[in-house]
Structure formats: C-alpha cells, structure tokens
Write an enzyme that holds these catalytic residues in place. Sequence first.
Site, PDB file in Angstrom:
ATOM      1  N   HIS A 121     -41.305  -6.125  24.935  1.00 26.77           N
ATOM      2  CA  HIS A 121     -40.253  -7.101  25.252  1.00 26.77           C
ATOM      3  C   HIS A 121     -39.212  -7.041  24.133  1.00 26.77           C
ATOM      4  O   HIS A 121     -39.528  -6.622  23.012  1.00 26.77           O
ATOM      5  CB  HIS A 121     -40.836  -8.516  25.329  1.00 26.77           C
ATOM      6  CG  HIS A 121     -41.771  -8.717  26.482  1.00 26.77           C
ATOM      7  ND1 HIS A 121     -41.355  -8.698  27.798  1.00 26.77           N
ATOM      8  CD2 HIS A 121     -43.108  -8.923  26.529  1.00 26.77           C
ATOM      9  CE1 HIS A 121     -42.391  -8.892  28.600  1.00 26.77           C
ATOM     10  NE2 HIS A 121     -43.479  -9.027  27.858  1.00 26.77           N
TER      11      HIS A 121
ATOM     12  N   PHE B 268     -43.967   0.810  30.987  1.00 26.14           N
ATOM     13  CA  PHE B 268     -42.828   1.547  30.442  1.00 26.14           C
ATOM     14  C   PHE B 268     -41.486   0.999  30.971  1.00 26.14           C
ATOM     15  O   PHE B 268     -40.433   1.510  30.635  1.00 26.14           O
ATOM     16  CB  PHE B 268     -42.955   3.048  30.707  1.00 26.14           C
ATOM     17  CG  PHE B 268     -43.944   3.750  29.784  1.00 26.14           C
ATOM     18  CD1 PHE B 268     -44.586   3.047  28.773  1.00 26.14           C
ATOM     19  CD2 PHE B 268     -44.203   5.103  29.921  1.00 26.14           C
ATOM     20  CE1 PHE B 268     -45.493   3.676  27.912  1.00 26.14           C
ATOM     21  CE2 PHE B 268     -45.101   5.753  29.060  1.00 26.14           C
ATOM     22  CZ  PHE B 268     -45.746   5.043  28.067  1.00 26.14           C
TER      23      PHE B 268
ATOM     24  N   ASP C 158     -52.534  -2.264  27.473  1.00 19.53           N
ATOM     25  CA  ASP C 158     -51.601  -3.204  28.102  1.00 19.53           C
ATOM     26  C   ASP C 158     -50.297  -3.240  27.281  1.00 19.53           C
ATOM     27  O   ASP C 158     -49.729  -4.313  27.051  1.00 19.53           O
ATOM     28  CB  ASP C 158     -52.211  -4.596  28.249  1.00 19.53           C
ATOM     29  CG  ASP C 158     -51.333  -5.518  29.093  1.00 19.53           C
ATOM     30  OD1 ASP C 158     -50.393  -5.035  29.733  1.00 19.53           O
ATOM     31  OD2 ASP C 158     -51.595  -6.740  29.104  1.00 19.53           O
TER      32      ASP C 158
HETATM   33  O1  DOR Z   1     -48.998 -10.385  28.837  1.00 23.45           O
HETATM   34  C1  DOR Z   1     -48.787  -9.611  29.765  1.00 23.45           C
HETATM   35  N1  DOR Z   1     -47.620  -8.968  29.880  1.00 23.45           N
HETATM   36  N2  DOR Z   1     -49.730  -9.425  30.683  1.00 23.45           N
HETATM   37  C2  DOR Z   1     -49.516  -8.696  31.795  1.00 23.45           C
HETATM   38  O2  DOR Z   1     -50.416  -8.536  32.553  1.00 23.45           O
HETATM   39  C3  DOR Z   1     -48.177  -8.152  32.075  1.00 23.45           C
HETATM   40  C4  DOR Z   1     -47.459  -7.923  30.826  1.00 23.45           C
HETATM   41  C5  DOR Z   1     -46.002  -7.600  31.024  1.00 23.45           C
HETATM   42  O3  DOR Z   1     -45.657  -6.925  31.982  1.00 23.45           O
HETATM   43  O4  DOR Z   1     -45.208  -7.998  30.154  1.00 23.45           O
HETATM   44 ZN    ZN Z   2     -51.983  -7.740  33.382  1.00 21.61          ZN
END
Ligand code: DOR
Ligand code: ZN
Length: 430
Positions: free
Chosen positions: A311, A66, A307
């Site tokens: 972004h 988050f 997960d």
């Molecule tokens: O692709 C990923 N992004 N893998 C992760 O383990 C962390 C995550 C992120 O925090 O953006």
């Molecule tokens: Zn990860």
Amino acid sequence: MILIKNGRVVDPLNKIDKKLDIMIDNDIIKEVGNNLEAKYDKEDLRVINADGFVVAPGLVDVHVHFRDPGLTYKEDIHTGANSAAKGGFTTVVCMANTKPSIDNAEILNDLVKREQSLLINVLNTANVTKGMQGKELTDFKALKEAKAIGLTDDGIPIKDEKLLLEAFRKAKELDLPISLHEEDPALIGSNGVNQGEVSKKIGVPGAPAIAEDVLVARDCMLALEVGNRIDIQHISSKRSVEIVALAKKMGANVFAEVTPQHIALTEEAVLYKGTFAKVNPPLRTKEDKDALIKALKKGTIDMIATDHAPHSKDEKMKSIMDAPSGMIGLETALAVCITNLVKPGHLSLMQLLEKMTINPASFYNLEVGQLTEGHKADIVIFDESQSWVVDKKEFVSKAINSPFIGEKLYGRVKYTICNGKIVYSDMQEL
Ligand code: DOR
Ligand code: ZN
C-alpha cells in the site's frame, strides 16, 4: 553453464541435506553431485562459490498482491517480480483483487502476456465471483483456459454458502483449487486489529478470531462434502488450526497457509508499529501464534505464504480505522522465518524449506520447488546466519509497509537463479 560449488544443498523433495555441487546448463539443472568442476570444460563455466551458504530450490509463494491492473501506484508486476527475486522467490501466484478484478478471460489474457517478460515465474489466480461481489460465479472454464491456476476472492470473504458449494463442485470438475479468505464480516467490528486487549486499549472495535473460525469450519465441511482442493489462506487463530487438523483427519483435501508475520508477531505490534501492523486477518495473541508454530511443525499448516500486500505511504498514514490492511513481505519472508522458526529450534531448515517450496508447488501441481536433475534451474542461495537490519531504503518493492523495518533478522539471500539466469545477487561480483 553455471556451477554452484560446495554449497549445503537442502532439497526437501529429494530429501537431500549435504554439501554438493550443482551444474546448470541453460535453463536446466544438469547435474547434482560431487566435484563437478573436474567433469566439465572450464572455458564456458561461471563458478559461484557457495561455500558456507545454503543452496535450495527457488522459493514458491502462493499468495502475493502485485496490484496490476489498476492499482499500480502500490506495486506493479515488474516491481513485484523484482521484490520476489530479491527475497529468493522464483515462482509466485498473484491474487485477483486488482482493479478491475480478474474475473474474465480478457483481463487475464492481457496480464499473462505482460508477465512473460518478467525475471521470475509469475502465475495468476482469477475470481470465484464476478467483481468479487459474492453473487454470481465467474466462467471457471474460460478462466482456466486463459491460464488461471486457481480461483479466489481473496480480500473479500464469500458469504453465500450455497453459491460456494456450487463453486466447489464446478472447480472440482475442472481440477481448479480454490483459496479462501476466512473472516465473516457480520462478526467483525472493524478489520485489521485483533478484537481483544489491544483493540480495547486503542479504542477500536476489532476483528475477533471467531469471525475466522466459523468460516474455516464451514468451508472445511463443504470441501469434505465435495472432495475438492481448498487453501485456507493466512490462517491466524488457534481454533481455526484445530478445525483444519480435524478436517484433514476426516479426509478433506484442505491445505492451510500461514504468513511470516503471523508466526513472528502478536496483536501488540499494533501498539508500536501502528498501521504497518494492520492486516486481515489480524495479528493475534501469543497463544494463537504458538499454536500456528506448532501446527507448522505437525504439518497441519502446509505452506508459508507472504500475503505481500503493498500500500502507498499516504494510505498507511491514515488512522488505524481508515488505513488499508496489509503488509509487504517478499523481501523479508525467508529471514523472518529463519529468525523465528529455525533459530529457536521450532523447525529444521529442511522443514522450513518444505513449507516454502515443495508444499506450495504441490497445492497447484506445479513442477517447481525442487532440485531434481532435468528440471528447471530455479534456485536460491542464502547465508543462513548472516544478520541484517531491515532498512526501508533497501526495498525494491514500490511500497515500504513492513512491520519489520528496524528489526534485526538472520538469513540473507545471496543469489536467486530463475530458469538458469541469475535474477538477483547481493554479491559484489555482479
Ligand atoms: O490485509 C490484507 N490485505 N489481507 C488481504 O487478504 C488482502 C490484502 C490486500 O489486498 O491488501
Ligand atoms: Zn486475504
């Protein structure tokens, strides 16, 4: 009071799969049974007609980002919680790779305080090592007292096995589970794209499965030695699954989670979805994907976790080498899993829900993920067969970095109820 009438109640913990009513009184499930409408005063009753819908425990996700504090241009606890509610989740566990990262009680106290006003249950992990630097352990006891339910440096693998062994021993004493991101950086050319056919085609070095396999093997053996509880996060390779199966057989207290994207997509997705398909560990081959699905069926993989890794658009517009890894997942997870696991007959709906409710709850010893009378009324109501096309304009997350945009999926969340309150509905009546 809320009456959920005539739904197909599917509750993996209580092994129920039949047409029933559920009565909610304040924040509690008062009764699960037949014909409940006749038993209660109609005046203060809100009736939800769930005929044709599935009524299940609110979904539980042990792996979300988050981005709060510090990276709230990507997501914050409010948009994250709303995104979860839209996806049918009523309990989520936040990862600790924020800015600063969650490595002391002060930061955690502030976060926990702010999370109290959210629509769903948002819980937190804290770091294993200070600043996620892999050098010095955090104060596990203080973090537990500040309400960390587990420990992780997710995003950054822990290289020092001596330090990790010490972490496992301390965590065991405190009964704190540890979740592990398994990719040895020494073996990675570039992250987010599987090292193989596709990485060759687009001219990037890529991240091979062996980078994951060696750390999975190491950590399964360390956990077997110590006897503590660990979670192999977002498992993605066939060999890693075989190692987890062996470690379980040997008696290690190891859980494994897989993401919807790793069971739905392969490395090829990078060719047509670009940076939206860049993720750590990467989407791998069809052979790996098939092994993950088989492992879910067999129970080697216990949990499905999104997960959810938001972004910004600007970040994901960068080149495949420079863009950050990760994809959002809360609003598509249930439908991606129904479409790719239940519809083709790999898992029954009951088996899928087990991986999304009671198993993740049991990893953290949480009393959620069930429709037991007297328990909190955390419930998702969904139409298993309704199809929809993923539209980026519909995301309530701040981010849109999903590889499923434009895809037709089956399974639509109708209502999410958390602590007895309707926190999301896609029905006209609200
Ligand atoms: O692709 C990923 N992004 N893998 C992760 O383990 C962390 C995550 C992120 O925090 O953006
Ligand atoms: Zn990860």
